[in-house]
Design an enzyme around this catalytic site. Structure first.
Site: not given
Length: 428
Positions: A69, A113, A158, A282, A284, A343
């Site tokens: 990606r 992005h 995002e 994504n 985290y 991600e």
């Protein structure tokens, strides 16, 4: 085929900021403004991927990964964000895609992005509704060149983070601090996504996704105030960018004193809710939320304790990924398309990065547990292939599977890279 991949972003790795006809992006501008990035770091050179991409593709292949990606720099393709196309920019991505395909690696490009052409920011950026249509035009240009080999596309990366950090708080480019007045940037990104989906389909795209940053939201206590605050935060972080995709409606913003989203026009939500072939998530860490503070928002970030943290200070909670996936399956039901973890990664120093190995092992196990609980997960991409320019943190946070010496550009695979290669070799 399950996609085992790694991920990067154009401004964070490419460098060549002013080469071969590329126009300036908002990050080229922002990073050169005093005080915007840590130690004044810029992405002018970054990892010099623009020149060293064959070495980086070889690293992906050697790791045993079957997908990559990356993001396409809009101002490298269209220097002013509309109109004239820079063929040298398209040629770069054409060569990259060819090399990936030759090595059996699925190219998975993201169209945006965060490196918006500066010329479009000068016209209002994502606060300007017209940008949505320009984005679709750009999507059509890229699809026309690459869709004969690229089957899986991602429109936006995002949009929540870009809106909040870039337009609401000013931490990221373009550096605006508009607070809740940044909400039009959310809508125009989503509208641009919907128009781009149409353009990509028209250009022959087989699979189209969007990538959203998502987080499990934990109330700080069982009090009515903390529960309401957690719901308000979930509305902003998760629902704002997912409900329109899968329900065709925006969530209730009354907790923010907003009852009328006057920037939404007739037909917009139908455009945004184009059928998707997947949702990129994504992840985290979770977010722990308490009742309102003194800043006028209906929530306060209460922080998470009792878990290990990364070098960035982020809590490491692998089960939060399972929790998030199961929550989304329950929330969106049959409207939820297949999910790709686009991600997941962590910042740690050093080449013998045992903490990263534990992080990846735990999060891959969480994905498998979510699959066992009925979530259709079809890919997992490690952030990131290379240590790179980490936005406002400059070169101070190292997320890579591969260490980069930013003085010499020497690449050194870390212990986590070798662990991942062995893990993938045992997948059969």
């Amino acid at each position: 085929m399950f996609l085992w991949g790694t991920a990067t972003a154009s401004y964070q790795i490419e460098g060549a900021a002013h080469e071969d006809g590329k126009g300036p992006s908002i990050w080229d501008t922002f990073s050169h403004e005093p005080g915007r990035t840590r130690d004044g770091h810029t992405g002018d050179v970054a990892c010099d991927h623009y020149h060293r991409w064959p070495e980086d593709v070889a690293l992906i292949k050697e790791a045993g990964l079957n997908a990559y990606r990356f993001s396409i720099s809009w101002p490298r393709v269209q220097p002013s964000g509309r109109g004239a196309v820079n063929q040298a920019g398209l040629d770069f991505y054409d060569r990259l895609v060819d090399a990936l395909c030759e090595k059996g690696i699925v190219p998975t490009p993201t169209l945006f992005h965060w490196d918006l052409p500066q010329a479009l920011e000068d016209e209002g950026g994502w606060l300007n509704r017209d940008i949505s249509a320009y984005f679709a035009d750009y999507a059509a240009i890229v699809a026309d060149r690459l869709s004969d080999r690229v089957t899986t596309w991602i429109t936006l990366n995002e949009p929540f983070i870009h809106m909040v950090f870039g337009y609401a708080l000013g931490i990221h480019a373009p550096g605006k601090a508009l607070f809740l007045d940044a909400l039009p940037a959310a809508h125009h990104q989503l509208l641009g996504h919907g128009l781009a989906v149409q353009a990509l389909r028209g250009g022959g795209a087989e699979r189209v996704l969007i990538t959203n940053n998502c987080t499990p939201v934990w109330p700080a206590s069982g009090s009515a105030e903390d529960l309401a605050a957690a719901e308000a935060y979930d509305t902003l972080h998760n629902r704002l960018f997912n409900d329109p995709l899968f329900f065709g409606t925006y969530p209730d913003f009354s907790a923010y004193g907003i009852t009328d989203l006057d920037f939404v026009r007739t037909g917009d939500l139908e455009t945004i809710a184009q059928p998707l072939d997947g949702l990129g998530i994504n992840y985290y860490n979770p977010t722990r939320i308490a009742g309102p503070g003194s800043d006028g928002l209906p929530f306060t970030d209460a922080g998470i304790t009792g878990h290990p943290t990364t070098a960035f200070g982020w809590p490491v909670v692998p089960d939060g990924l399972r929790e998030l996936l199961v929550t989304f399956k329950a929330r969106y039901g049959t409207a939820l398309p297949p999910v790709y973890i686009t991600e997941n990664g962590c910042s740690y120093e050093g080449v013998d990065d045992q903490e990263r190995i534990a992080f990846l092992d735990g999060h891959i196990a969480a994905v498998r547990q979510a699959q066992a609980e009925g979530v259709d997960v079809r890919g997992y991409f490690v952030w990131s292939l290379l240590d790179n320019f980490e936005w406002a943190e400059g070169y101070h946070q190292r997320f890579g599977l591969v260490h980069v010496d930013f003085d010499t550009q020497e690449r050194t695979p870390k212990a986590s890279y070798h662990w991942l290669r062995e893990f993938l070799a045992n997948q059969g």
